[in-house]
Design a protein around this motif. Structure first.
Motif, PDB file in Angstrom:
ATOM      1  N   LEU A  86     -14.529  -8.939   8.273  1.00  0.00           N
ATOM      2  CA  LEU A  86     -14.313  -8.942   6.749  1.00  0.00           C
ATOM      3  C   LEU A  86     -15.804  -9.124   6.169  1.00  0.00           C
ATOM      4  O   LEU A  86     -16.396 -10.104   6.380  1.00  0.00           O
ATOM      5  N   TYR A  87     -16.067  -8.161   5.176  1.00  0.00           N
ATOM      6  CA  TYR A  87     -17.368  -8.180   4.507  1.00  0.00           C
ATOM      7  C   TYR A  87     -17.408  -8.966   3.088  1.00  0.00           C
ATOM      8  O   TYR A  87     -18.136  -9.570   2.706  1.00  0.00           O
ATOM      9  N   ASN A  88     -16.032  -9.377   2.781  1.00  0.00           N
ATOM     10  CA  ASN A  88     -15.899 -10.192   1.674  1.00  0.00           C
ATOM     11  C   ASN A  88     -14.671 -11.144   2.110  1.00  0.00           C
ATOM     12  O   ASN A  88     -13.816 -10.747   2.847  1.00  0.00           O
ATOM     13  N   ASP A  89     -14.272 -12.119   1.267  1.00  0.00           N
ATOM     14  CA  ASP A  89     -13.463 -12.935   1.209  1.00  0.00           C
ATOM     15  C   ASP A  89     -12.202 -12.245   1.258  1.00  0.00           C
ATOM     16  O   ASP A  89     -12.106 -11.371   0.255  1.00  0.00           O
ATOM     17  N   ALA A  90     -11.040 -12.422   1.787  1.00  0.00           N
ATOM     18  CA  ALA A  90      -9.871 -11.494   1.773  1.00  0.00           C
ATOM     19  C   ALA A  90      -8.466 -12.359   1.839  1.00  0.00           C
ATOM     20  O   ALA A  90      -8.394 -13.593   2.283  1.00  0.00           O
ATOM     21  N   LYS A  91      -7.458 -11.876   1.257  1.00  0.00           N
ATOM     22  CA  LYS A  91      -6.131 -12.480   1.848  1.00  0.00           C
ATOM     23  C   LYS A  91      -5.542 -11.424   2.658  1.00  0.00           C
ATOM     24  O   LYS A  91      -5.213 -10.160   2.431  1.00  0.00           O
ATOM     25  N   ILE A  92      -5.015 -11.937   3.565  1.00  0.00           N
ATOM     26  CA  ILE A  92      -4.274 -11.228   4.953  1.00  0.00           C
ATOM     27  C   ILE A  92      -3.047 -11.882   4.975  1.00  0.00           C
ATOM     28  O   ILE A  92      -2.834 -13.007   5.304  1.00  0.00           O
ATOM     29  N   GLY A  93      -1.941 -11.202   4.703  1.00  0.00           N
ATOM     30  CA  GLY A  93      -0.502 -11.643   4.670  1.00  0.00           C
ATOM     31  C   GLY A  93      -0.239 -12.707   3.687  1.00  0.00           C
ATOM     32  O   GLY A  93       0.502 -13.693   3.832  1.00  0.00           O
ATOM     33  N   ALA A 150      -0.791   6.948  21.305  1.00  0.00           N
ATOM     34  CA  ALA A 150      -1.875   6.291  21.321  1.00  0.00           C
ATOM     35  C   ALA A 150      -1.934   4.940  20.367  1.00  0.00           C
ATOM     36  O   ALA A 150      -1.595   5.189  19.154  1.00  0.00           O
ATOM     37  N   PHE A 151      -2.010   3.768  20.722  1.00  0.00           N
ATOM     38  CA  PHE A 151      -2.036   2.764  19.798  1.00  0.00           C
ATOM     39  C   PHE A 151      -3.251   2.940  18.627  1.00  0.00           C
ATOM     40  O   PHE A 151      -4.227   3.507  18.885  1.00  0.00           O
ATOM     41  N   SER A 152      -2.828   2.765  17.524  1.00  0.00           N
ATOM     42  CA  SER A 152      -3.549   3.243  16.240  1.00  0.00           C
ATOM     43  C   SER A 152      -3.525   1.871  15.035  1.00  0.00           C
ATOM     44  O   SER A 152      -2.570   1.360  15.090  1.00  0.00           O
ATOM     45  N   VAL A 153      -4.637   2.011  14.602  1.00  0.00           N
ATOM     46  CA  VAL A 153      -4.820   0.989  13.413  1.00  0.00           C
ATOM     47  C   VAL A 153      -5.417   1.902  12.215  1.00  0.00           C
ATOM     48  O   VAL A 153      -6.251   2.725  12.358  1.00  0.00           O
ATOM     49  N   THR A 154      -4.764   1.535  10.995  1.00  0.00           N
ATOM     50  CA  THR A 154      -5.296   2.154   9.762  1.00  0.00           C
ATOM     51  C   THR A 154      -5.185   1.148   8.836  1.00  0.00           C
ATOM     52  O   THR A 154      -4.375   0.218   8.858  1.00  0.00           O
ATOM     53  N   PHE A 155      -5.980   1.519   7.457  1.00  0.00           N
ATOM     54  CA  PHE A 155      -5.537   0.861   6.242  1.00  0.00           C
ATOM     55  C   PHE A 155      -5.344   1.876   5.168  1.00  0.00           C
ATOM     56  O   PHE A 155      -5.698   2.771   5.328  1.00  0.00           O
ATOM     57  N   SER A 156      -4.117   1.527   4.488  1.00  0.00           N
ATOM     58  CA  SER A 156      -3.850   2.369   3.383  1.00  0.00           C
ATOM     59  C   SER A 156      -3.368   1.390   2.363  1.00  0.00           C
ATOM     60  O   SER A 156      -2.361   0.398   2.574  1.00  0.00           O
ATOM     61  N   GLU A 157      -3.578   1.904   0.942  1.00  0.00           N
ATOM     62  CA  GLU A 157      -2.775   1.234  -0.259  1.00  0.00           C
ATOM     63  C   GLU A 157      -3.110  -0.386  -0.039  1.00  0.00           C
ATOM     64  O   GLU A 157      -1.667  -1.009  -0.388  1.00  0.00           O
ATOM     65  N   GLY A 158      -4.022  -1.116   0.285  1.00  0.00           N
ATOM     66  CA  GLY A 158      -3.891  -2.440   0.435  1.00  0.00           C
ATOM     67  C   GLY A 158      -3.142  -3.051   1.671  1.00  0.00           C
ATOM     68  O   GLY A 158      -2.698  -4.228   1.429  1.00  0.00           O
ATOM     69  N   ASN A 159      -3.011  -2.170   2.703  1.00  0.00           N
ATOM     70  CA  ASN A 159      -2.265  -2.964   3.889  1.00  0.00           C
ATOM     71  C   ASN A 159      -3.002  -2.383   5.197  1.00  0.00           C
ATOM     72  O   ASN A 159      -3.623  -1.368   5.346  1.00  0.00           O
ATOM     73  N   LEU A 160      -2.806  -3.244   6.083  1.00  0.00           N
ATOM     74  CA  LEU A 160      -3.372  -2.911   7.526  1.00  0.00           C
ATOM     75  C   LEU A 160      -2.268  -2.488   8.323  1.00  0.00           C
ATOM     76  O   LEU A 160      -0.937  -3.352   8.122  1.00  0.00           O
ATOM     77  N   THR A 166       7.225   3.981  18.599  1.00  0.00           N
ATOM     78  CA  THR A 166       7.976   4.054  17.250  1.00  0.00           C
ATOM     79  C   THR A 166       7.844   2.778  16.336  1.00  0.00           C
ATOM     80  O   THR A 166       8.419   2.642  15.374  1.00  0.00           O
ATOM     81  N   THR A 167       6.857   1.775  16.971  1.00  0.00           N
ATOM     82  CA  THR A 167       6.861   0.602  16.298  1.00  0.00           C
ATOM     83  C   THR A 167       5.777   0.745  15.229  1.00  0.00           C
ATOM     84  O   THR A 167       4.623   1.087  15.680  1.00  0.00           O
ATOM     85  N   ARG A 168       6.108   0.153  14.117  1.00  0.00           N
ATOM     86  CA  ARG A 168       5.060   0.075  12.841  1.00  0.00           C
ATOM     87  C   ARG A 168       5.106  -1.206  12.422  1.00  0.00           C
ATOM     88  O   ARG A 168       6.238  -1.908  12.234  1.00  0.00           O
ATOM     89  N   VAL A 169       4.043  -1.865  12.244  1.00  0.00           N
ATOM     90  CA  VAL A 169       3.707  -3.209  11.576  1.00  0.00           C
ATOM     91  C   VAL A 169       2.755  -2.830  10.261  1.00  0.00           C
ATOM     92  O   VAL A 169       1.673  -2.667  10.745  1.00  0.00           O
ATOM     93  N   THR A 170       3.278  -3.548   9.032  1.00  0.00           N
ATOM     94  CA  THR A 170       2.060  -3.592   8.127  1.00  0.00           C
ATOM     95  C   THR A 170       2.102  -4.912   7.455  1.00  0.00           C
ATOM     96  O   THR A 170       2.969  -5.811   7.418  1.00  0.00           O
ATOM     97  N   VAL A 171       0.606  -5.218   7.357  1.00  0.00           N
ATOM     98  CA  VAL A 171       0.482  -6.388   6.600  1.00  0.00           C
ATOM     99  C   VAL A 171      -0.465  -6.293   5.457  1.00  0.00           C
ATOM    100  O   VAL A 171      -1.290  -5.512   5.460  1.00  0.00           O
ATOM    101  N   PRO A 172      -0.003  -6.960   4.402  1.00  0.00           N
ATOM    102  CA  PRO A 172      -0.826  -7.111   3.123  1.00  0.00           C
ATOM    103  C   PRO A 172      -2.334  -7.519   3.207  1.00  0.00           C
ATOM    104  O   PRO A 172      -2.331  -8.535   4.016  1.00  0.00           O
ATOM    105  N   PHE A 173      -3.036  -6.633   2.541  1.00  0.00           N
ATOM    106  CA  PHE A 173      -4.342  -6.800   2.782  1.00  0.00           C
ATOM    107  C   PHE A 173      -5.343  -6.823   1.502  1.00  0.00           C
ATOM    108  O   PHE A 173      -5.331  -5.725   0.934  1.00  0.00           O
ATOM    109  N   THR A 174      -5.589  -7.927   0.967  1.00  0.00           N
ATOM    110  CA  THR A 174      -6.315  -7.638  -0.392  1.00  0.00           C
ATOM    111  C   THR A 174      -7.870  -8.404  -0.479  1.00  0.00           C
ATOM    112  O   THR A 174      -7.879  -9.283   0.259  1.00  0.00           O
ATOM    113  N   LYS A 175      -8.498  -8.077  -1.437  1.00  0.00           N
ATOM    114  CA  LYS A 175      -9.619  -8.742  -1.620  1.00  0.00           C
ATOM    115  C   LYS A 175      -9.335 -10.273  -2.271  1.00  0.00           C
ATOM    116  O   LYS A 175      -8.424 -10.317  -2.959  1.00  0.00           O
TER     117      LYS A 175
END
Length: 175
Positions: A86-93, A150-160, A166-175
């Motif tokens: 994390l390059y800055n303080d953040a809120k995760i979930g 293959a296992f994959s990780v990405t960020f989009s629209e404020g989410n990790l 077929t499993t998807r997990v989304t975690v809210p991620f904000t500055k």
């Protein structure tokens, strides 16, 4: 020094250099779970907010539940435990986390996964995982999507986003 001794010494030194160079050019084969990174930016030219470095295991006909068993701490990838910087303080979930580098562990489940940021970095797998060093734990709901080999990780629209099979997990991620 005799001329023959000098030539022998030079020839020996030359042979040693060739041996070192030949050995230095041997590369091992491709990693079966190659390393990858996902970077979170608000725009192409904006500074990075976060980066996840992880290895990408593949299903290869195996069940996700065998590779990342429900209810057990998982390294969130293969090989070394995944790391998140994390390059800055953040809120995760919804929980605040100060800037820094953390291991990213997860506990898979059928309906939700637990996402864990832990102080221990540069660790192999989850074998030495120590819950006492957790910085945060948040729950994230499971949804489904198209199968990912293959296992994959990405960020989009404020989410990790984490995805595999077929499993998807989304975690809210904000500055």
């Amino acid at each position: 020094m005799k001329k023959s001794t000098c030539i022998t010494t030079i020839a020996f030194a030359f042979m040693m250099l060739l041996t070192i160079n030949v050995n230095a050019q041997k590369f091992r084969g491709l990693d079966k779970s190659p390393m990858d990174a996902a970077v979170y930016k608000t725009s192409r030219n904006a500074p990075a907010i976060a980066k996840v470095i992880y290895s990408r295991p593949q299903l290869k006909g195996r069940a996700l539940s065998a590779l990342a068993p429900n209810g057990k701490v998982w390294r969130t990838g293969a090989n070394e435990a995944a790391t998140i910087t994390l390059y800055n303080d953040a809120k995760i979930g919804g929980k605040s986390v100060i800037a820094g580098e953390y291991s990213l562990f997860t506990i898979p489940g059928d309906k939700e996964w637990t996402i864990i940021l832990n102080k221990d970095v540069n660790v192999w797998g989850s074998y030495s995982y120590n819950e006492a060093n957790d910085v945060i734990r948040v729950s994230a709901p499971v949804s489904s999507g198209d199968s990912l080999e293959a296992f994959s990780v990405t960020f989009s629209e404020g989410n990790l986003h984490l995805g595999w099979d077929t499993t998807r997990v989304t975690v809210p991620f904000t500055k």
